[in-house]
Design a protein around this motif. Structure first.
Motif, PDB file in Angstrom:
ATOM      1  N   ARG A 207       9.728  -3.455  -1.126  1.00 41.40           N
ATOM      2  CA  ARG A 207      10.450  -4.581  -0.526  1.00 41.40           C
ATOM      3  C   ARG A 207      11.796  -4.790  -1.191  1.00 41.40           C
ATOM      4  NH1 ARG A 207       5.166  -8.524  -0.417  1.00 41.40           N
ATOM      5  NH2 ARG A 207       3.965  -7.267   1.037  1.00 41.40           N
TER       6      ARG A 207
ATOM      7  N   ASP B 292      -1.029  -5.056   1.632  1.00 36.32           N
ATOM      8  CA  ASP B 292      -0.297  -3.967   2.283  1.00 36.32           C
ATOM      9  C   ASP B 292      -1.207  -2.830   2.733  1.00 36.32           C
ATOM     10  OD1 ASP B 292      -0.995  -2.832  -0.119  1.00 36.32           O
ATOM     11  OD2 ASP B 292       1.051  -2.401  -0.777  1.00 36.32           O
TER      12      ASP B 292
ATOM     13  N   THR C 237       4.503  -2.870  -4.795  1.00 34.79           N
ATOM     14  CA  THR C 237       4.851  -3.514  -3.535  1.00 34.79           C
ATOM     15  C   THR C 237       6.282  -4.012  -3.545  1.00 34.79           C
ATOM     16  OG1 THR C 237       2.571  -4.208  -3.253  1.00 34.79           O
ATOM     17  CG2 THR C 237       4.222  -5.353  -1.943  1.00 34.79           C
TER      18      THR C 237
END
Length: 238
Positions: free
Chosen positions: A12, A207, A8
């Motif tokens: 990002r 997510d 994740t």
């Protein structure tokens, strides 16, 4: 997928300024095999170098690895299996990322552009000017780096491959034809995924992906496209 970061966090990159994969997951036991060694050769760790075509049966995608790539294999030994393209497709941020044999070949132009961009990121990190122009320039560099990071991640997960950090396996992304021991693969439905692993620690992440611990400090992620498994990846925990 290519440490110390998560799957994740790689997505990002614009916010965190780091590149990496993180996966979660606990997959049911898959058979463990030890690839045959090539007589007389040694890898970077001093372990025997694998023969170009390993004699052991390839692993299904799972907690022990994939193909002839076990989770404890070193970079030099992994290349000797013949499962990977011999040259990396990315070398930024202390990672060498390889596609599987027959997958995308390295693009020297893009690789040079990525290295240049990461050098610009490092300079932006260290800039001391407080002028509006300098801050705007740094913001653009970070945005460009985030975009390229996402592009590399999507390409890696789509084609499948292996990422090594300082010679140690960091991430495996399953190619299109890979399947787990329980038959889960790209295109499997959510109901099939849950039936296979829900009672083994599989959990939905924020997510939208599904993750579970794979043991020995690794996790597995099943990225979803609606109700369908889109990608599968295995990585060390941060």
């Amino acid at each position: 997928m290519i440490k110390g970061e998560t799957h994740t966090s790689w997505r990002r990159r614009a916010l965190l300024g780091t590149l990496g994969f993180a996966m979660a997951g606990t997959l049911a036991a898959a058979c463990t095999t030890t690839p045959a060694a090539e007589a007389g050769g040694t890898g970077a760790s001093g372990a025997p170098v694998l023969a170009p075509v390993a004699a052991s049966a390839p692993l299904p995608f799972g907690p022990d690895g994939f193909g002839h790539l076990t989770v404890d294999i070193g970079e030099e030994d992994a290349l000797a299996t013949g499962d990977l393209h011999p040259d990396p497709i990315s070398t930024v941020q202390n990672k060498n990322v390889y596609s599987f044999a027959g997958g995308p070949a390295p693009d020297p132009v893009k690789m040079a552009e990525d290295l240049k961009l990461e050098d610009e990121v490092a300079k932006a990190d260290n800039h001391t000017s407080t002028s509006a122009d300098a801050n705007a320039n740094a913001a653009q560099i970070y945005a460009d780096s985030a975009r390229r990071t996402l592009e590399r991640l999507e390409a890696f997960l789509d084609a499948g491959g292996a990422a090594f950090r300082r010679g140690t396996l960091d991430t495996l992304a399953a190619p299109k034809d890979a399947a787990t021991a329980e038959g889960i693969k790209r295109g499997s439905k959510r109901a099939e995924l849950l039936a296979a692993y829900e009672n083994r620690g599989l959990a939905k992440a924020s997510d939208g992906s599904y993750r579970m611990p794979a043991g020995r400090g690794w996790t597995i992620t099943f990225d979803m496209d609606g109700d369908t498994v889109k990608y599968m990846s295995l990585a060390k925990k941060a």
